[in-house]
Design an enzyme around this catalytic site. Structure first.
Site, PDB file in Angstrom:
ATOM      1  N   ARG A 337       0.799  -1.214   0.000  1.00 41.92           N
ATOM      2  CA  ARG A 337       0.000   0.000   0.000  1.00 41.92           C
ATOM      3  C   ARG A 337       0.839   1.275   0.000  1.00 41.92           C
ATOM      4  O   ARG A 337       0.487   2.249  -0.666  1.00 41.92           O
ATOM      5  CB  ARG A 337      -0.934  -0.007   1.220  1.00 41.92           C
ATOM      6  CG  ARG A 337      -1.994  -1.073   1.115  1.00 41.92           C
ATOM      7  CD  ARG A 337      -2.813  -1.201   2.372  1.00 41.92           C
ATOM      8  NE  ARG A 337      -3.924  -2.118   2.135  1.00 41.92           N
ATOM      9  CZ  ARG A 337      -4.805  -2.456   3.058  1.00 41.92           C
ATOM     10  NH1 ARG A 337      -4.721  -1.958   4.270  1.00 41.92           N
ATOM     11  NH2 ARG A 337      -5.798  -3.290   2.767  1.00 41.92           N
ATOM     12  N   HIS A 408      -5.999   5.491   6.371  1.00 43.54           N
ATOM     13  CA  HIS A 408      -6.816   4.288   6.568  1.00 43.54           C
ATOM     14  C   HIS A 408      -6.589   3.642   7.932  1.00 43.54           C
ATOM     15  O   HIS A 408      -7.486   3.554   8.743  1.00 43.54           O
ATOM     16  CB  HIS A 408      -6.499   3.298   5.448  1.00 43.54           C
ATOM     17  CG  HIS A 408      -7.239   2.002   5.527  1.00 43.54           C
ATOM     18  ND1 HIS A 408      -8.611   1.932   5.631  1.00 43.54           N
ATOM     19  CD2 HIS A 408      -6.807   0.711   5.518  1.00 43.54           C
ATOM     20  CE1 HIS A 408      -8.994   0.667   5.682  1.00 43.54           C
ATOM     21  NE2 HIS A 408      -7.916  -0.090   5.634  1.00 43.54           N
TER      22      HIS A 408
END
Length: 644
Positions: A337, A408
């Site tokens: 990510r 996130h």
């Protein structure tokens, strides 16, 4: 202080099994004499509460939602990792361990990560037995798919609803124990402080969110399972209620805070559409299995797309830059990510962003639809595509999705040892609320794995060791520490309610989020972080002078709830900036512009920063003290990460 993580001696593969045998046990008759407090009922909290109650302990479980089913764990979409090797593609416990250590950029504990990989195989069996409807292949076997940072297919999933289905499994186990009387459930109740008696955590102070009643609760141990603090950035993929208050109040009582600046930026989120937004929507990383990430090759083409002079479906193949596939041929769109996020930001910064704002790149399924057919793509990702359509009014089967990175998950959290105990004896921390397993960057589908690992398979063993040591003597609910802590909570509430300024709490939260994203987000510099610290200090002073908090305590009061949480976020934000400023290196999601390779990749400094930063609170307006846990790698070699 150099912290002792209490990692067992011996070979890596034998540490956990030998440690379990050496832990003290509590016999069944005595388990009934212990009270355990569990704060938070997401995956970590619900699984811990259910498992401990099943063992015979008396559990008091708390959540601020109206039901444990509303915990933010339900929002997890893509899947849960486990080293089952059903695909026979080369996976193993050691490979999952290695991928996780590497994905975290060599800033996680070997022993914890190996244990996580080891018990992952048990999690799937447990959840299947509970009836979790994992996707299955034609022959009836559990299906898996790929996720970023791995070259094997180890992610089990239930369409795009994996978190929700896993939580329903844990919730059913929890409900069974509530019915049996072994768990007493307190909903709409927020923890506001930890009660520490003679150096040990023996209770909590809570506020009833419906009536405003301030109450104390006793327990032989307290388990914090309260999730992450991504909402310090205001805009994140977290639910609006997610906050840091429980962990932060524990920190101010003596629990060290580990690696607070380690924030995960998720690469596939629906981009911001305007100032009206209060949160962002995640598009599962699983979409990168079949979706291809790209941007226009030139600034001119991007400008034409933004102005509507050119339609995206008319852009020729040779005018598209599949930048992840180009730069990382071995992993392609399945890089971790942090790598995917940083590259998307670079493309946008070059002026090649798309959409009306120009702050987005494309995630395109045209090739997958041509290869598999629309029905198969719909079967794999239908609910995610529907969600995207409902939010953007664009059909992703016909037009590429627009995505951009967003805050996130948080890898930082309360520091815990191998037994998941914080620096306050008797206070444990599980799941995303602790710092322990993900280093500087979490691999996708590992959050659910850690939460359930901690709750189902770690804490039932390690908690018993502590309880056996202190004995089953009832906690003295009349100890002065309970009344004193309650008094301090009430004083803080009165201080908040006395704020009658002109700016709303939401305004301060939004301003804090802007500072954090701008200076402590995807890319950070010493100059920017220094500026951010000053801005946050100014913001804090202004908050306590000019904020407005309406209503009274003895009622349902969302204004008061928000005010307390934002005040904690402001203090946490300053610590995050201090932590980021201290770490003169790039690692994982923490990218210091001053520390990068010639190719623009994150450049670690293993000689000076191969440690966990554990910050110690020293009082109001006093600088926090940095303590360290040295990270020793005996089984993996520290190398510069490469996904090429």
């Amino acid at each position: 202080m150099i912290l002792d993580a209490k990692i067992p001696a011996g070979p890596l593969a034998e540490k956990w099994s030998k440690h379990k045998f050496n832990l003290k046990l509590v016999n069944p008759a005595n388990k009934r004499k212990y009270d355990v407090i569990v704060v938070g009922t997401g995956l970590a909290g619900a699984s811990a509460a259910a498992s401990l109650a099943e063992l015979g302990y008396n559990v008091k479980a708390f959540c601020f939602q109206d039901s444990p089913r509303r915990a933010h764990s339900i929002a997890a979409q893509g899947g849960i990792n486990a080293a089952k090797n059903y695909r026979n593609d080369g996976d193993s416990v050691y490979r999952l361990f290695y991928d996780t250590i590497k994905g975290g950029d060599y800033r996680a504990r070997e022993a914890n990560v190996y244990r996580l990989a080891e018990v992952s195989v048990n999690i799937i069996d447990q959840c299947v037995a509970q009836g979790v409807p994992f996707a299955r292949e034609y022959g009836g076997l559990l299906d898996t798919r790929s996720f970023g940072g791995a070259q094997v297919s180890r992610t089990f999933y239930a369409r795009g609803q994996t978190g929700q289905q896993l939580l329903l499994g844990a919730y059913s186990a929890l409900n069974r124990q509530i019915h049996l009387g072994k768990v007493k459930m307190y909903t709409r109740t927020e923890m506001l402080d930890v009660v520490v008696v003679d150096g040990k955590a023996q209770g909590i102070v809570t506020r009833n969110l419906k009536s405003g009643a301030i109450e104390t609760h006793t327990g032989h141990a307290v388990l914090l399972c309260t999730g992450g603090y991504g909402n310090v950035f205001y805009l994140s993929t977290n639910a609006m209620g997610c906050n840091v208050t429980a962990a932060w109040r524990a920190h101010k009582r003596g629990a060290f805070f580990g690696n607070p600046c380690y924030t995960q930026i998720h690469p596939t989120c629906i981009p911001v559409s305007g100032d009206h937004q209060s949160k962002l929507t995640l598009m599962s990383e699983s979409l990168r299995n079949d979706g291809r990430v790209w941007a226009p090759k030139t600034v001119e083409l991007a400008q034409k797309l933004r102005k509507g002079e050119l339609k995206v479906i008319d852009l020729k193949e040779e005018d598209r830059d599949y930048f992840l596939e180009r730069k990382y041929p071995s992993f392609g769109n399945l890089v971790p990510r942090d790598v995917a996020s940083r590259n998307a930001k670079e493309v946008v910064d070059e002026g090649k962003g798309v959409g009306a704002s120009g702050v987005a790149v494309y995630l395109d399924f045209a090739d997958a639809i041509a290869r598999l057919g629309e029905d198969e793509v719909r079967a794999r990702y239908g609910n995610l595509f529907d969600m995207y359509y409902q939010i953007t009014d664009e059909n992703p089967y016909k037009i590429p999705m627009r995505i951009y990175p967003a805050v996130h998950y948080t890898m930082g959290g309360l520091w815990v040892d191998y037994n998941l105990m914080t620096t306050i004896p008797g206070l444990y921390c599980l799941g995303e609320a602790n710092f322990s397993d993900h280093g500087a960057n979490r691999l996708g589908a590992s959050a659910l794995m850690q939460g359930l690992s901690d709750g189902y398979f770690v804490i039932p063993y390690t908690l018993g060791d502590y309880l056996a040591t202190i004995g089953p003597k009832p906690v003295d609910k009349n100890h002065p520490a309970f009344e004193q802590t309650k008094k301090e909570v009430l004083e803080r509430i009165e201080k908040l309610l006395a704020l009658k300024g002109t700016k709303t709490v939401d305004e301060y939260h939004r301003e804090l989020g802007h500072i954090m994203w701008e200076y402590c987000g995807m890319a950070r510099t010493a100059e920017g972080l220094t500026k951010a610290k000053g801005l946050i200090q100014t913001l804090k002073a202004d908050f306590w002078k000019n904020a407005i908090v309406l209503g009274e305590n003895e009622e349902f009061n969302s204004s008061l709830e928000k005010a307390g949480r934002v005040a904690d976020f402001i203090e946490l934000g300053e610590l995050m900036v201090d932590d980021a400023l201290m770490r003169h290196e790039s690692c994982g999601g923490h990218f210091r512009v001053e520390s990068q390779t010639e190719e623009g990749e994150a450049l670690r400094d293993d000689e000076h920063f191969a440690f966990v930063a554990a910050w110690e609170y020293k009082g109001e307006n006093q600088p926090e003290v940095l303590n360290k846990e040295e990270l020793i790698y005996e089984n993996v070699k520290l190398t510069q990460r490469s996904y090429k």
